[in-house]
Scaffold this motif. Sequence first.
Motif, short mmCIF file in Angstrom:
data_model
loop_
_atom_site.label_atom_id
_atom_site.label_comp_id
_atom_site.label_asym_id
_atom_site.label_seq_id
_atom_site.Cartn_x
_atom_site.Cartn_y
_atom_site.Cartn_z
N ASP A 5 -9.40 -58.93 -58.99
CA ASP A 5 -9.30 -58.63 -60.41
C ASP A 5 -8.53 -57.32 -60.60
OD1 ASP A 5 -9.61 -58.08 -63.08
OD2 ASP A 5 -11.76 -57.64 -62.96
N PRO A 6 -7.28 -57.38 -61.04
CA PRO A 6 -6.46 -56.17 -61.16
C PRO A 6 -6.86 -55.29 -62.33
CG PRO A 6 -5.26 -58.03 -62.03
CD PRO A 6 -6.53 -58.59 -61.46
N MET A 7 -7.78 -55.75 -63.17
CA MET A 7 -8.25 -54.94 -64.29
C MET A 7 -9.51 -54.14 -63.94
SD MET A 7 -5.82 -55.86 -66.11
CE MET A 7 -6.22 -54.90 -67.56
N GLY A 8 -10.06 -54.36 -62.74
CA GLY A 8 -11.20 -53.59 -62.28
C GLY A 8 -12.51 -53.90 -62.96
N LYS A 9 -12.65 -55.12 -63.50
CA LYS A 9 -13.89 -55.48 -64.19
C LYS A 9 -14.90 -56.13 -63.25
CE LYS A 9 -11.54 -56.04 -68.65
NZ LYS A 9 -11.98 -54.72 -69.12
N THR A 10 -14.41 -56.78 -62.19
CA THR A 10 -15.31 -57.46 -61.25
C THR A 10 -15.02 -56.99 -59.83
OG1 THR A 10 -13.76 -59.32 -61.02
CG2 THR A 10 -15.46 -59.49 -62.73
N ASP A 11 -15.91 -57.32 -58.92
CA ASP A 11 -15.79 -56.91 -57.52
C ASP A 11 -14.67 -57.70 -56.85
OD1 ASP A 11 -16.12 -56.19 -54.90
OD2 ASP A 11 -18.28 -56.49 -54.86
N SER A 12 -13.70 -56.97 -56.28
CA SER A 12 -12.56 -57.61 -55.63
C SER A 12 -12.61 -57.53 -54.11
CB SER A 12 -11.25 -56.97 -56.12
OG SER A 12 -11.05 -57.20 -57.50
N THR A 13 -13.73 -57.09 -53.57
CA THR A 13 -13.81 -56.87 -52.11
C THR A 13 -13.46 -58.13 -51.33
OG1 THR A 13 -15.59 -55.29 -52.54
CG2 THR A 13 -15.26 -56.00 -50.27
N ASP A 14 -14.12 -59.24 -51.62
CA ASP A 14 -13.91 -60.47 -50.84
C ASP A 14 -12.47 -60.96 -50.93
OD1 ASP A 14 -16.53 -60.53 -49.94
OD2 ASP A 14 -17.23 -61.77 -51.60
N ALA A 15 -11.90 -60.87 -52.12
CA ALA A 15 -10.52 -61.35 -52.29
C ALA A 15 -9.54 -60.51 -51.48
CB ALA A 15 -10.15 -61.31 -53.77
N ILE A 16 -9.71 -59.19 -51.50
CA ILE A 16 -8.80 -58.32 -50.73
C ILE A 16 -8.97 -58.56 -49.24
CG2 ILE A 16 -8.23 -55.92 -50.21
CD1 ILE A 16 -9.08 -55.22 -53.07
N LEU A 17 -10.21 -58.69 -48.80
CA LEU A 17 -10.45 -58.96 -47.38
C LEU A 17 -9.87 -60.30 -46.96
CD1 LEU A 17 -14.11 -57.65 -47.01
CD2 LEU A 17 -12.03 -56.61 -46.08
N ALA A 18 -9.91 -61.29 -47.86
CA ALA A 18 -9.34 -62.60 -47.54
C ALA A 18 -7.83 -62.51 -47.38
CB ALA A 18 -9.71 -63.60 -48.63
N ALA A 19 -7.18 -61.75 -48.27
CA ALA A 19 -5.73 -61.58 -48.16
C ALA A 19 -5.36 -60.88 -46.86
CB ALA A 19 -5.22 -60.78 -49.36
N ILE A 20 -6.12 -59.86 -46.50
CA ILE A 20 -5.85 -59.14 -45.25
C ILE A 20 -6.09 -60.04 -44.05
CG2 ILE A 20 -6.65 -57.25 -43.79
CD1 ILE A 20 -7.13 -55.63 -46.32
N SER A 21 -7.14 -60.83 -44.11
CA SER A 21 -7.46 -61.73 -43.01
C SER A 21 -6.32 -62.71 -42.77
CB SER A 21 -8.76 -62.48 -43.31
OG SER A 21 -9.07 -63.37 -42.26
N ASP A 22 -5.78 -63.30 -43.85
CA ASP A 22 -4.66 -64.21 -43.69
C ASP A 22 -3.43 -63.49 -43.14
OD1 ASP A 22 -6.03 -66.42 -44.47
OD2 ASP A 22 -4.96 -66.74 -46.36
N ALA A 23 -3.20 -62.27 -43.64
CA ALA A 23 -1.99 -61.53 -43.25
C ALA A 23 -2.00 -61.19 -41.76
CB ALA A 23 -1.88 -60.25 -44.08
N VAL A 24 -3.15 -60.80 -41.23
CA VAL A 24 -3.20 -60.39 -39.82
C VAL A 24 -3.49 -61.56 -38.88
CG1 VAL A 24 -3.93 -58.07 -40.47
CG2 VAL A 24 -5.66 -59.77 -39.86
N SER A 25 -3.62 -62.75 -39.45
CA SER A 25 -3.89 -63.93 -38.61
C SER A 25 -2.64 -64.70 -38.25
CB SER A 25 -4.87 -64.86 -39.34
OG SER A 25 -6.12 -64.22 -39.54
#
Length: 492
Positions: A90-110
């Motif tokens: 969520d780029p507006m900072g209203k909800t928790d984005s932890t899982d989404a960011i970790l998922a993007a990083i996981s795909d990137a380093v995989s």
Amino acid sequence: MGMLRCDNNMVALVLSCFIIINHVFIANSKPVGSLIDLPAHDHHFQIRKLHEFKSKLFPREQVSLSSFSSPSSPARSSSGVYSVIEYGADPMGKTDSTDAILAAISDAVSIAGDGFLMEGITNLGGVRISLEGGIYKISRPIKLPVAGRGNVMIFGGTLKAYDNFTTDGYLLDLSPPSSSTNHDYNYEFVTLRDLMLDCNFKGGGIRIVNALRTSIDNCYIAHFTTTGILVQRGHETYIRNSFLGQHITAGGDPNERNFTGTAIDLQGNDNAITDVVIFSAQVGIMVSGQANMITGVHCYNKANGFGGTGIYIKVPGITQTRIVNSYFDYTGIVVEDPVQLHVSGCFFLGDAFIVLKSVRGVVDGINIVNNMFHGSNKGVDIVQLDQTRKEFNEIGRVMVDYNVVNGMNMKATVANGVTRVNGSSWTIDFNKILLFPRRIKFVQHSLMSNTSDMFPKTILRNISNNQVFIESDVTVEGSASVTVDQGLTMSS
């Protein structure tokens, strides 16, 4: 005008056909009895494809961040750029984005990568995780899921700690997972760039553990309670063009005496801090590793009078630190048992000074030269000795000289003195300027007589207590000059 209307009508017709066909495709392509939507058939995926198609028809139209919905299973990036928004952040900072960011990083380093950097570190080819200029709230540290990865970048946005973020964690944590391999380094060539980290008084900003050739560039780190940037072991972490402060201020803060924490903590070797501003913290930079370089730093983190320190070097006996072209604004430098320390080209304002602190009584290989000091005529020495624990008794080559001082007391290891002579003996006292008490290792003296037909013989009688006592064989009227040096050692 007619041509423009025709083009617009044609675009509208094509877009309508795309929507109709797309709707029919979604409605009829799902296998009968299937309870799981395939990624290609996901509604969010189709919406994103619609936006891509629309952007091709209207290349100048700007699509806002909020127009991208969060797909459940985004496709792998073919360009090497992974947008966290496409993973549901969520780029507006209203909800928790932890899982989404970790998922993007996981795909990137995989990804498979291409060959290796250091042994055991896969070259990911410059893969990038983009924050797309958004502000994201996170509830736990953002980490790489595996060690042994290199040539990767995280950039372009703001991370803010949620209220439930752990108080001893770091927003970006490059520490290895427990299942990491036993190679010399965990990561190599990782870049953190164009980021703002708001720790929300819930821990630290960035931690880097046993990494090689890491860059932190153009980052703003605020509201940390522990450490803004912590570097543990590893080699060659370069911190550049960045701003750090526990509290956001531009100086003169009424709560300055309450500032805590450390902005940058270097617990490794061969690192560099360049063009960095530290505007609030108990300690600006803590150094407990060897061969580090600090240049172009402006420290006004907490005044000496409130107990603050600009740079604290805690490597007794093996300092090997260079500090050049930096600005110490009402806060100074403390070095324990300094061995191989170079401080030059710096400006010390507001009675800021340098402290050489004895732990085991060792000081050697020191250059404190060509600096400027400005004070308020309160009698503060520009360089001071802290011998509370032990007196310095192993003193090697120390050079404190060529400093320009205004409104403070000059201290040096080299001094020149001139006195008028009218008799057969004279004394010059250097205690006011010499840094070390009861230590003169070299003396050079000369005598100028007012009588042209005299050639008196002189002898150096005593140099104890930083006083030079000279006698002549006859009564002399004239002037005597003396040069002394505390930093020279006796050659074998």
